[in-house]
Design a protein around this motif. Structure first.
Motif, PDB file in Angstrom:
ATOM      1  N   VAL A  87       0.808  -1.342  -0.140  1.00 35.82           N
ATOM      2  CA  VAL A  87       0.065   0.100  -0.113  1.00 35.82           C
ATOM      3  C   VAL A  87       0.856   1.318  -0.010  1.00 35.82           C
ATOM      4  O   VAL A  87       0.516   2.235  -0.677  1.00 35.82           O
ATOM      5  CB  VAL A  87      -1.003  -0.091   1.111  1.00 35.82           C
ATOM      6  CG1 VAL A  87      -1.768   1.333   1.215  1.00 35.82           C
ATOM      7  CG2 VAL A  87      -1.880  -1.157   1.030  1.00 35.82           C
ATOM      8  N   GLY A  88       1.819   1.295   0.752  1.00 35.64           N
ATOM      9  CA  GLY A  88       2.962   2.488   0.744  1.00 35.64           C
ATOM     10  C   GLY A  88       3.574   2.535  -0.394  1.00 35.64           C
ATOM     11  O   GLY A  88       3.539   3.573  -0.899  1.00 35.64           O
ATOM     12  N   MET A  89       3.975   1.621  -0.803  1.00 39.34           N
ATOM     13  CA  MET A  89       4.661   1.768  -2.277  1.00 39.34           C
ATOM     14  C   MET A  89       3.712   2.388  -3.566  1.00 39.34           C
ATOM     15  O   MET A  89       4.234   3.125  -4.176  1.00 39.34           O
ATOM     16  CB  MET A  89       5.099   0.289  -2.763  1.00 39.34           C
ATOM     17  CG  MET A  89       5.933   0.445  -3.926  1.00 39.34           C
ATOM     18  SD  MET A  89       6.796  -1.435  -4.271  1.00 39.34           S
ATOM     19  CE  MET A  89       5.126  -2.252  -4.758  1.00 39.34           C
ATOM     20  N   GLU A  90       2.631   1.777  -3.576  1.00 37.29           N
ATOM     21  CA  GLU A  90       1.648   2.103  -4.542  1.00 37.29           C
ATOM     22  C   GLU A  90       1.193   3.503  -4.037  1.00 37.29           C
ATOM     23  O   GLU A  90       0.810   4.236  -5.092  1.00 37.29           O
ATOM     24  CB  GLU A  90       0.454   1.384  -4.368  1.00 37.29           C
ATOM     25  CG  GLU A  90      -0.632   1.509  -5.657  1.00 37.29           C
ATOM     26  CD  GLU A  90      -0.152   1.315  -7.086  1.00 37.29           C
ATOM     27  OE1 GLU A  90      -0.654   2.061  -7.918  1.00 37.29           O
ATOM     28  OE2 GLU A  90       1.085   0.566  -7.244  1.00 37.29           O
ATOM     29  N   LEU A  91       0.915   4.170  -2.787  1.00 37.63           N
ATOM     30  CA  LEU A  91       0.725   5.251  -2.630  1.00 37.63           C
ATOM     31  C   LEU A  91       1.675   6.332  -3.131  1.00 37.63           C
ATOM     32  O   LEU A  91       1.525   7.455  -3.700  1.00 37.63           O
ATOM     33  CB  LEU A  91       0.419   5.566  -1.114  1.00 37.63           C
ATOM     34  CG  LEU A  91      -1.041   5.418  -0.483  1.00 37.63           C
ATOM     35  CD1 LEU A  91      -0.925   5.476   0.924  1.00 37.63           C
ATOM     36  CD2 LEU A  91      -1.901   6.429  -0.934  1.00 37.63           C
ATOM     37  N   LEU A  92       2.764   6.015  -2.986  1.00 32.04           N
ATOM     38  CA  LEU A  92       3.969   6.823  -3.522  1.00 32.04           C
ATOM     39  C   LEU A  92       4.219   6.919  -4.809  1.00 32.04           C
ATOM     40  O   LEU A  92       4.759   7.820  -5.539  1.00 32.04           O
ATOM     41  CB  LEU A  92       5.365   6.486  -2.289  1.00 32.04           C
ATOM     42  CG  LEU A  92       5.330   6.856  -1.093  1.00 32.04           C
ATOM     43  CD1 LEU A  92       6.431   6.060  -0.614  1.00 32.04           C
ATOM     44  CD2 LEU A  92       5.660   8.386  -1.019  1.00 32.04           C
ATOM     45  N   ILE A  93       3.970   5.738  -5.503  1.00 35.23           N
ATOM     46  CA  ILE A  93       3.822   5.564  -6.960  1.00 35.23           C
ATOM     47  C   ILE A  93       2.960   6.768  -7.477  1.00 35.23           C
ATOM     48  O   ILE A  93       3.237   7.403  -8.549  1.00 35.23           O
ATOM     49  CB  ILE A  93       3.913   4.290  -7.376  1.00 35.23           C
ATOM     50  CG1 ILE A  93       5.066   3.450  -7.272  1.00 35.23           C
ATOM     51  CG2 ILE A  93       3.668   4.168  -9.153  1.00 35.23           C
ATOM     52  CD1 ILE A  93       4.826   2.151  -7.377  1.00 35.23           C
ATOM     53  N   GLN A  94       1.754   6.483  -7.176  1.00 36.52           N
ATOM     54  CA  GLN A  94       0.589   7.292  -7.629  1.00 36.52           C
ATOM     55  C   GLN A  94       0.699   8.814  -6.964  1.00 36.52           C
ATOM     56  O   GLN A  94       0.236   9.530  -7.799  1.00 36.52           O
ATOM     57  CB  GLN A  94      -0.642   6.677  -7.039  1.00 36.52           C
ATOM     58  CG  GLN A  94      -1.093   5.346  -7.802  1.00 36.52           C
ATOM     59  CD  GLN A  94      -1.170   5.237  -9.111  1.00 36.52           C
ATOM     60  OE1 GLN A  94      -1.618   6.144  -9.792  1.00 36.52           O
ATOM     61  NE2 GLN A  94      -0.963   4.247  -9.850  1.00 36.52           N
ATOM     62  N   HIS A  95       1.161   9.186  -6.024  1.00 41.12           N
ATOM     63  CA  HIS A  95       1.379  10.514  -5.344  1.00 41.12           C
ATOM     64  C   HIS A  95       2.626  10.808  -4.734  1.00 41.12           C
ATOM     65  O   HIS A  95       2.682  10.606  -3.461  1.00 41.12           O
ATOM     66  CB  HIS A  95       0.101  10.687  -4.278  1.00 41.12           C
ATOM     67  CG  HIS A  95      -1.105  10.046  -4.755  1.00 41.12           C
ATOM     68  ND1 HIS A  95      -2.053  10.851  -5.684  1.00 41.12           N
ATOM     69  CD2 HIS A  95      -2.089   9.067  -4.592  1.00 41.12           C
ATOM     70  CE1 HIS A  95      -3.322  10.388  -5.761  1.00 41.12           C
ATOM     71  NE2 HIS A  95      -3.295   9.194  -5.131  1.00 41.12           N
ATOM     72  N   LYS A 122      -2.949  -1.897  -4.742  1.00 40.88           N
ATOM     73  CA  LYS A 122      -3.479  -0.818  -6.083  1.00 40.88           C
ATOM     74  C   LYS A 122      -5.025  -0.612  -5.719  1.00 40.88           C
ATOM     75  O   LYS A 122      -5.352   0.528  -6.057  1.00 40.88           O
ATOM     76  CB  LYS A 122      -3.175  -1.502  -7.266  1.00 40.88           C
ATOM     77  CG  LYS A 122      -1.786  -1.427  -7.785  1.00 40.88           C
ATOM     78  CD  LYS A 122      -1.715  -2.441  -9.272  1.00 40.88           C
ATOM     79  CE  LYS A 122      -0.212  -2.259  -9.476  1.00 40.88           C
ATOM     80  NZ  LYS A 122      -0.121  -2.986 -10.791  1.00 40.88           N
ATOM     81  N   GLN A 123      -5.744  -1.569  -5.327  1.00 42.84           N
ATOM     82  CA  GLN A 123      -6.810  -1.750  -5.083  1.00 42.84           C
ATOM     83  C   GLN A 123      -7.340  -0.580  -3.891  1.00 42.84           C
ATOM     84  O   GLN A 123      -8.096   0.006  -3.967  1.00 42.84           O
ATOM     85  CB  GLN A 123      -7.592  -3.008  -4.841  1.00 42.84           C
ATOM     86  CG  GLN A 123      -9.060  -2.814  -4.395  1.00 42.84           C
ATOM     87  CD  GLN A 123      -9.631  -4.337  -4.315  1.00 42.84           C
ATOM     88  OE1 GLN A 123      -9.569  -5.062  -5.553  1.00 42.84           O
ATOM     89  NE2 GLN A 123     -10.297  -4.568  -3.365  1.00 42.84           N
ATOM     90  N   ILE A 124      -6.588  -0.552  -2.878  1.00 42.36           N
ATOM     91  CA  ILE A 124      -6.781   0.162  -1.607  1.00 42.36           C
ATOM     92  C   ILE A 124      -6.536   1.772  -2.019  1.00 42.36           C
ATOM     93  O   ILE A 124      -7.392   2.508  -1.700  1.00 42.36           O
ATOM     94  CB  ILE A 124      -5.897  -0.222  -0.491  1.00 42.36           C
ATOM     95  CG1 ILE A 124      -6.411  -1.613   0.141  1.00 42.36           C
ATOM     96  CG2 ILE A 124      -5.824   0.864   0.608  1.00 42.36           C
ATOM     97  CD1 ILE A 124      -5.595  -2.148   1.225  1.00 42.36           C
ATOM     98  N   VAL A 125      -5.383   1.873  -2.841  1.00 43.14           N
ATOM     99  CA  VAL A 125      -5.077   3.281  -3.152  1.00 43.14           C
ATOM    100  C   VAL A 125      -6.270   3.890  -4.013  1.00 43.14           C
ATOM    101  O   VAL A 125      -6.696   5.126  -3.984  1.00 43.14           O
ATOM    102  CB  VAL A 125      -3.839   3.204  -3.821  1.00 43.14           C
ATOM    103  CG1 VAL A 125      -3.523   4.706  -4.599  1.00 43.14           C
ATOM    104  CG2 VAL A 125      -2.795   2.803  -2.966  1.00 43.14           C
ATOM    105  N   THR A 126      -6.725   2.885  -5.125  1.00 43.44           N
ATOM    106  CA  THR A 126      -7.994   3.436  -5.917  1.00 43.44           C
ATOM    107  C   THR A 126      -8.958   3.649  -5.038  1.00 43.44           C
ATOM    108  O   THR A 126      -9.843   4.617  -5.420  1.00 43.44           O
ATOM    109  CB  THR A 126      -8.223   2.343  -7.149  1.00 43.44           C
ATOM    110  OG1 THR A 126      -7.236   1.840  -7.640  1.00 43.44           O
ATOM    111  CG2 THR A 126      -9.455   2.625  -7.862  1.00 43.44           C
ATOM    112  N   GLN A 127      -9.189   2.875  -4.234  1.00 44.70           N
ATOM    113  CA  GLN A 127     -10.462   3.164  -3.422  1.00 44.70           C
ATOM    114  C   GLN A 127     -10.433   4.187  -2.486  1.00 44.70           C
ATOM    115  O   GLN A 127     -11.370   5.135  -2.531  1.00 44.70           O
ATOM    116  CB  GLN A 127     -10.580   1.832  -2.133  1.00 44.70           C
ATOM    117  CG  GLN A 127     -11.980   1.988  -1.402  1.00 44.70           C
ATOM    118  CD  GLN A 127     -11.905   0.678  -0.634  1.00 44.70           C
ATOM    119  OE1 GLN A 127     -11.064  -0.454  -0.885  1.00 44.70           O
ATOM    120  NE2 GLN A 127     -12.902   0.487   0.464  1.00 44.70           N
ATOM    121  N   MET A 128      -9.210   4.584  -2.176  1.00 49.88           N
ATOM    122  CA  MET A 128      -8.712   5.780  -1.203  1.00 49.88           C
ATOM    123  C   MET A 128      -9.072   7.272  -2.206  1.00 49.88           C
ATOM    124  O   MET A 128      -9.601   8.219  -2.029  1.00 49.88           O
ATOM    125  CB  MET A 128      -7.543   6.002  -0.622  1.00 49.88           C
ATOM    126  CG  MET A 128      -7.226   4.942   0.413  1.00 49.88           C
ATOM    127  SD  MET A 128      -5.684   4.492   1.018  1.00 49.88           S
ATOM    128  CE  MET A 128      -5.008   6.183   1.217  1.00 49.88           C
TER     129      MET A 128
END
Length: 395
Positions: free
Chosen positions: A16-24, A386-392
């Protein structure tokens, strides 16, 4: 003050942390972990299998995310030079009465979109020459990896992208207000705009401290393994699984070749007397009292009394465990089995005694809580992130 706090440094929290930093990439993010390193519990005691998704109910998150996640995990390992082996596995019917169960499992796998095959005894013996089987499903996309190595690489990526890892920070409570969330730890309070609870074995307690109402509790099940002694590892070429017992929510004793060459044999699945209890002698009285005082546990116990007792007896008797092993691999003898590692599965159990069968992710005002992420969560971890970041983002 952080934009995001992730509670838990296992593979799901890291993804989740990795995906958050990739997206934002502009956000301020920290991962809070009560141990001194990542992957300290479920992730670091994992069998290392990349699952295909064959076992899970068609249309479920487990089925969907395991199938997609197995491909994503393989790509991640190849991109970063991590050891991965897509060796395939066989699910074996060794008795006539298991053949209809094997056929049903094959149909489920096809429904889940998997490229699998039913194979006869002769083809099975070409793949696994020492197995006792009448018929099998060949699952070529299954593989093995070291999830601790994967987690350490994810942690590196998070740090490179500006995230922080706060080790030795144990969460004591969480308070959500109108303007922020306050995570109280043994090292002091940490504030954030939003947090993600990936606490694994303690995820229900984090949710409870935040006054989130759920109808479930985490019950720890310890998986106990033996290993084949080195000179007998050649009996197992890759991954060998039995047809799962439809009356019991675990996969049965199987054979797993690990990255590095060891071969795990097991597990027994027994109730853990401590949430982080990896030895038979590990007992934490508050954890045990909590389980025994939970009405859902007694409803589950009454439903699976025979199977549960069988698991406990096998845990205490190597002779009975060996009998189960020889059903699939007759050549293995007691002296070939040496004590191996153990893991603890954080399984969510509802008040009515039913096991939470799928991933269970619950949103709140300033948080998202991952309340049930047992196997195949490691396989699916990147896709879960990825799904959690999309949901957020949608929230």
């Amino acid at each position: 003050m952080y934009d995001y706090i992730i509670i838990g440094g296992g593979i799901v929290g890291l993804s989740v942390g990795m995906e958050l930093l990739i997206q934002h990439p502009q956000i301020k993010l920290a991962i809070i972990e009560k141990e001194s390193h990542v992957a300290a519990h479920q992730t670091g005691h994992n069998s290392g299998v990349i699952h295909s998704g064959i076992y899970y109910k068609p249309g479920s998150e487990k089925a969907r995310l395991a199938k997609k996640g197995s491909q994503t995990m393989r790509s991640f390992c190849e991109e970063y030079g991590l050891e991965v082996d897509i060796c395939g596995k066989v699910i074996v019917a060794s008795e006539d009465e298991e053949l209809p169960l094997l056929d049903n499992l094959y149909k489920r796998g096809i429904e889940n979109g998997l490229d699998i095959r039913l194979i006869d005894k002769s083809e099975l013996l070409e793949i696994e020459p020492y197995v006792n089987g009448k018929k099998a499903i060949h699952v070529p996309m299954a593989g093995i990896v070291n999830y601790k190595q994967v987690s350490e690489k994810m942690a590196e990526i998070i740090i490179e992208k500006g995230g922080e890892l706060l080790f030795n920070h144990e969460v004591l409570s969480v308070t959500e207000t109108e303007g922020e969330a306050v995570i109280s730890t043994n090292k002091g309070d940490i504030k954030c705009a939003f947090y993600i609870n990936c606490g694994g074995l303690h995820s229900d307690r984090v949710a409870k401290s935040a006054n989130l109402l759920t109808d479930m509790k985490i019950i720890p099940f310890r998986g106990e393994y033996y290993q084949l002694k080195e000179e007998k590892r050649g009996l197992v070429k890759n991954l060998i699984y039995p047809v799962p017992n439809p009356n019991f929510p675990f996969l049965g004793v199987h054979f797993t070749r690990m990255i590095g060459g060891a071969v795990d044999v097991g597990p027994n699945a027994v109730l853990g007397f401590k949430r982080e209890g990896y030895r038979k002698t590990d007992i934490h009285l508050p954890d045990l009292v909590e389980v025994l005082g939970y009405k859902g546990f007694w409803k589950l116990a009454s439903q699976y009394m025979k199977e549960g007792m069988d698991e406990m007896i096998r845990s205490a008797s190597k002779k009975l465990f060996l009998k189960n092993v020889q059903k699939l691999m007759p050549e293995i003898q007691a002296d070939d089995l040496i004590p191996g590692p153990a893991g603890v599965r954080a399984q969510a159990l509802k008040d009515d005694g039913s096991l939470v069968d799928d991933f269970y992710i619950l949103p709140s005002k300033r948080s998202i809580h991952v309340l049930n992420a047992p196997s195949p969560a490691a396989t699916a971890s990147i896709e879960i992130g990825k799904q959690i970041v999309t949901q957020m983002d949608q929230k």
